[in-house]
Scaffold this motif. Sequence first.
Motif, PDB file in Angstrom:
ATOM      1  N   ILE A 199     -31.783  32.374 -19.763  1.00 32.20           N
ATOM      2  CA  ILE A 199     -30.564  33.182 -19.627  1.00 32.20           C
ATOM      3  C   ILE A 199     -30.791  34.510 -20.347  1.00 32.20           C
ATOM      4  O   ILE A 199     -31.169  34.529 -21.520  1.00 32.20           O
ATOM      5  CB  ILE A 199     -29.356  32.440 -20.230  1.00 32.20           C
ATOM      6  CG1 ILE A 199     -29.211  31.073 -19.567  1.00 32.20           C
ATOM      7  CG2 ILE A 199     -28.079  33.246 -20.074  1.00 32.20           C
ATOM      8  CD1 ILE A 199     -28.380  30.094 -20.352  1.00 32.20           C
TER       9      ILE A 199
ATOM     10  N   ARG B 177     -30.486  28.945 -24.400  1.00 34.80           N
ATOM     11  CA  ARG B 177     -30.711  29.926 -23.330  1.00 34.80           C
ATOM     12  C   ARG B 177     -31.603  29.341 -22.229  1.00 34.80           C
ATOM     13  O   ARG B 177     -31.925  30.023 -21.268  1.00 34.80           O
ATOM     14  CB  ARG B 177     -31.425  31.157 -23.886  1.00 34.80           C
ATOM     15  CG  ARG B 177     -30.710  31.872 -24.986  1.00 34.80           C
ATOM     16  CD  ARG B 177     -29.834  32.977 -24.397  1.00 34.80           C
ATOM     17  NE  ARG B 177     -29.468  33.898 -25.444  1.00 34.80           N
ATOM     18  CZ  ARG B 177     -30.075  35.050 -25.666  1.00 34.80           C
ATOM     19  NH1 ARG B 177     -31.052  35.446 -24.903  1.00 34.80           N
ATOM     20  NH2 ARG B 177     -29.677  35.829 -26.641  1.00 34.80           N
TER      21      ARG B 177
ATOM     22  N   ILE C 176     -24.021  28.753 -23.388  1.00 39.68           N
ATOM     23  CA  ILE C 176     -24.829  29.882 -23.870  1.00 39.68           C
ATOM     24  C   ILE C 176     -24.922  29.928 -25.399  1.00 39.68           C
ATOM     25  O   ILE C 176     -25.903  30.396 -25.946  1.00 39.68           O
ATOM     26  CB  ILE C 176     -24.254  31.214 -23.296  1.00 39.68           C
ATOM     27  CG1 ILE C 176     -25.054  32.437 -23.740  1.00 39.68           C
ATOM     28  CG2 ILE C 176     -22.816  31.427 -23.674  1.00 39.68           C
ATOM     29  CD1 ILE C 176     -26.289  32.637 -22.993  1.00 39.68           C
ATOM     30  N   GLU C 177     -23.906  29.397 -26.101  1.00 42.37           N
ATOM     31  CA  GLU C 177     -23.992  29.464 -27.565  1.00 42.37           C
ATOM     32  C   GLU C 177     -24.976  28.444 -28.124  1.00 42.37           C
ATOM     33  O   GLU C 177     -25.336  28.499 -29.294  1.00 42.37           O
ATOM     34  CB  GLU C 177     -22.616  29.296 -28.208  1.00 42.37           C
ATOM     35  CG  GLU C 177     -21.999  27.943 -28.027  1.00 42.37           C
ATOM     36  CD  GLU C 177     -20.629  27.866 -28.692  1.00 42.37           C
ATOM     37  OE1 GLU C 177     -20.538  28.134 -29.891  1.00 42.37           O
ATOM     38  OE2 GLU C 177     -19.653  27.556 -27.993  1.00 42.37           O
TER      39      GLU C 177
ATOM     40  N   GLY D 130     -28.207  22.870 -19.043  1.00 40.69           N
ATOM     41  CA  GLY D 130     -28.686  23.576 -20.229  1.00 40.69           C
ATOM     42  C   GLY D 130     -29.546  22.616 -21.035  1.00 40.69           C
ATOM     43  O   GLY D 130     -29.144  21.477 -21.288  1.00 40.69           O
TER      44      GLY D 130
ATOM     45  N   TRP E 153     -28.633  37.039 -20.987  1.00 46.00           N
ATOM     46  CA  TRP E 153     -27.559  37.688 -21.724  1.00 46.00           C
ATOM     47  C   TRP E 153     -27.114  36.780 -22.848  1.00 46.00           C
ATOM     48  O   TRP E 153     -27.410  35.599 -22.857  1.00 46.00           O
ATOM     49  CB  TRP E 153     -26.416  38.124 -20.829  1.00 46.00           C
ATOM     50  CG  TRP E 153     -25.890  37.120 -19.851  1.00 46.00           C
ATOM     51  CD1 TRP E 153     -26.323  36.938 -18.569  1.00 46.00           C
ATOM     52  CD2 TRP E 153     -24.843  36.159 -20.055  1.00 46.00           C
ATOM     53  NE1 TRP E 153     -25.615  35.936 -17.972  1.00 46.00           N
ATOM     54  CE2 TRP E 153     -24.686  35.444 -18.854  1.00 46.00           C
ATOM     55  CE3 TRP E 153     -24.012  35.841 -21.131  1.00 46.00           C
ATOM     56  CZ2 TRP E 153     -23.748  34.430 -18.700  1.00 46.00           C
ATOM     57  CZ3 TRP E 153     -23.076  34.840 -20.967  1.00 46.00           C
ATOM     58  CH2 TRP E 153     -22.940  34.139 -19.770  1.00 46.00           C
ATOM     59  N   ASP E 154     -26.444  37.361 -23.834  1.00 46.92           N
ATOM     60  CA  ASP E 154     -26.161  36.568 -25.017  1.00 46.92           C
ATOM     61  C   ASP E 154     -24.667  36.258 -25.138  1.00 46.92           C
ATOM     62  O   ASP E 154     -23.850  36.695 -24.343  1.00 46.92           O
ATOM     63  CB  ASP E 154     -26.684  37.285 -26.268  1.00 46.92           C
ATOM     64  CG  ASP E 154     -26.100  38.677 -26.375  1.00 46.92           C
ATOM     65  OD1 ASP E 154     -25.085  38.944 -25.707  1.00 46.92           O
ATOM     66  OD2 ASP E 154     -26.654  39.496 -27.110  1.00 46.92           O
ATOM     67  N   LEU E 155     -24.366  35.531 -26.195  1.00 45.63           N
ATOM     68  CA  LEU E 155     -23.001  35.060 -26.419  1.00 45.63           C
ATOM     69  C   LEU E 155     -22.011  36.215 -26.461  1.00 45.63           C
ATOM     70  O   LEU E 155     -20.910  36.129 -25.922  1.00 45.63           O
ATOM     71  CB  LEU E 155     -22.965  34.282 -27.741  1.00 45.63           C
ATOM     72  CG  LEU E 155     -21.647  33.636 -28.111  1.00 45.63           C
ATOM     73  CD1 LEU E 155     -21.214  32.656 -27.043  1.00 45.63           C
ATOM     74  CD2 LEU E 155     -21.772  32.921 -29.451  1.00 45.63           C
TER      75      LEU E 155
ATOM     76  N   VAL F 199     -23.585  29.181 -16.806  1.00 46.18           N
ATOM     77  CA  VAL F 199     -24.289  29.107 -18.086  1.00 46.18           C
ATOM     78  C   VAL F 199     -23.411  29.462 -19.280  1.00 46.18           C
ATOM     79  O   VAL F 199     -23.737  29.105 -20.419  1.00 46.18           O
ATOM     80  CB  VAL F 199     -25.558  29.990 -18.080  1.00 46.18           C
ATOM     81  CG1 VAL F 199     -26.544  29.503 -17.036  1.00 46.18           C
ATOM     82  CG2 VAL F 199     -25.214  31.456 -17.848  1.00 46.18           C
ATOM     83  N   ALA F 200     -22.272  30.135 -19.022  1.00 48.54           N
ATOM     84  CA  ALA F 200     -21.373  30.470 -20.134  1.00 48.54           C
ATOM     85  C   ALA F 200     -20.928  29.207 -20.865  1.00 48.54           C
ATOM     86  O   ALA F 200     -20.586  29.256 -22.047  1.00 48.54           O
ATOM     87  CB  ALA F 200     -20.170  31.247 -19.620  1.00 48.54           C
TER      88      ALA F 200
END
Length: 625
Positions: free
Chosen positions: A250, A215, A211-212, A195, A252-254, A207-208
Amino acid sequence: MCGIVGYVGHRPALGVVVEALRRMEYRGYDSAGVAVVGPRAAQTGVVTVEKRAGKLANLTGALQVDIAADPDRFAGTTGMGHTRWATHGRPTDRNAHPHVAGGFAVVHNGIIENYAALRAELEAYGVEFESDTDTEVAVQLVQHHYVAGSTAGDFEASAYAALRRLDGAFTLLFVHAAHPGTIVAARRSTPLVVGVGDGETFLGSDVAAFIEHTRDAVELGQDQVVIITAGGYLITDFAGEPQPGTPFRIDWDLEAAEKGGHDYFMLKEIEEQPAAVENTLLGHFEGGRIVLDEQRLSDQDLRDVDKVFIVACGSAYHSGLVAKYAIEHWTRLPCEVELASEFRYRDPVLGRSTLVVAISQSGETADTLEAVRHAREQKARVLAVCNTNGAQIPRESDAVLYTRAGPEIGVASTKAFLAQVTANYLVGLALAQARGTKYPDEVAREYRDLEAMPALVEKVLATGPAMRDLARELAGADTILFLGRHVGYPVALEGALKLKELAYMHAEGFAAGELKHGPIALIEDGLPVIVVMPSPRGRAVLHSKLVSNIREIQARGARTIVIAEEGDEAAATHADNLIQIPAAPTLFQPLLATVPLQIFAAEVAQARGYDVDKPRNLAKSVTVE
Ligand code: F6R
């Protein structure tokens, strides 16, 4: 299988790493640990480590005590962490990662296959091992290179030297007490993504983990090393030659990785199923034709196919069983469905005109990956059905169809399963279209029926309260059986798998016609049997055969819980409990009939007091064979 995180930046690393571990915990929860390289490591010459057997909460509890006693102990802006799914060595504090030797600490996902030989070699030099793990050889080996020979005192060179000695599948992260601000990481056949933030760089099994914070991510290839600092990253091969990475954004979001007000991810993910089906269909019917995502196979390739093999594990395998009915019906091609773990070891007959469809939510499952490799060695064409962009299985396949279920965190597959079933229908229709076994208007009609399914899945969610009541009533049962015919048979298998893995209850799924060939001996007074009824509007013979099966088990005292289409009078007559689902085309019924069974398993597990998202002994992605 095992979650790995790494951080180099400007923030206190411990907080970033622990938060990332929370998001990685679904990958393994036998133990957890962290390592920080900061001022304390510089003073002591040893990386600051804490690790604990059990779930992450045990580690965070221990960290609180540590920090209360010594607030500066974990100060530092370089850190890494690990959540473990044990392979070698019991899940104890001692076997938890990080493992430490000299100034090094290492976290590892995978299996180092030549660890016994390396351990013997190092022991001959007088190295003393502290754990039962394969991982410890990696840290002892890198330390060995750091203190002696041509790489002495060189962190990065020692890491490369150690990596070149390792066989097997691994993601490894190395830090050293005297080298804050750098993590050396490597991957072979297990996942690792980078990241890229502003003045900070992250590593994660997926990526989780970050992700916060960002991206912007970079995918690593097979046998690559990445050296991260706060300012960026350098990717090389194991020889140290620079290599390109594959940057991606990425999408998708948090929120997608959070529970959104639900007690468990799984409950949220069950509710997300209409969207998972809808998104998986999106964009795949254009100009009156089915289109796949990265179809690196031409129409001619599809026309040349003379046999389809589907390979997958667990729930993904069940989705493949559903696909067999559709593919054979639509394309008239023979279609075999194989457990990936069995496939390559039994010498399957494959060739250029064989299409192997590899289904995997994670795209990392070692059994499925090895099946893909075997198929490609035999010159078969491989089409991956996968939920994870850029994962190893799609990378190594000839074509990809992505299921767009979004991140699935609950260990038991739900929305990814429905998305797999949906994608498999698209594969069947794409084959039928290319081969001309269906006219374009027939393909279009099937696709329109599929497009109507998300709204019907939404309706099935309304069976939740009935399934909850039933679950509470049956939570004390020892055994529950599941019966189905035709596409209802894989649904029965999937229902039984969900119950086993979540509620630790003995559950078996059977083809209803097989009952009288043995399993009927299991039926006794009051035994709950869940029956998946085919549509009465479909093939009448199927429906009436299943009515007979219900009668047979009722006559022997079974309690029948029947999942049947609305308006199915015969089912209503013979059901002790009737669960109604909307009418749908027979082949698509699994998208509906599976949902109450998922809810049922989750509710039984809760009634029995178990953690629905983290069933014992399991991990989300199984990256060892
Ligand atoms: C069961 C479950 C597993 C997976 C299997 C394959 O609920 O989740 O059986 O389906 O481990 O995983 P993927 O699809 O990631 O290859």
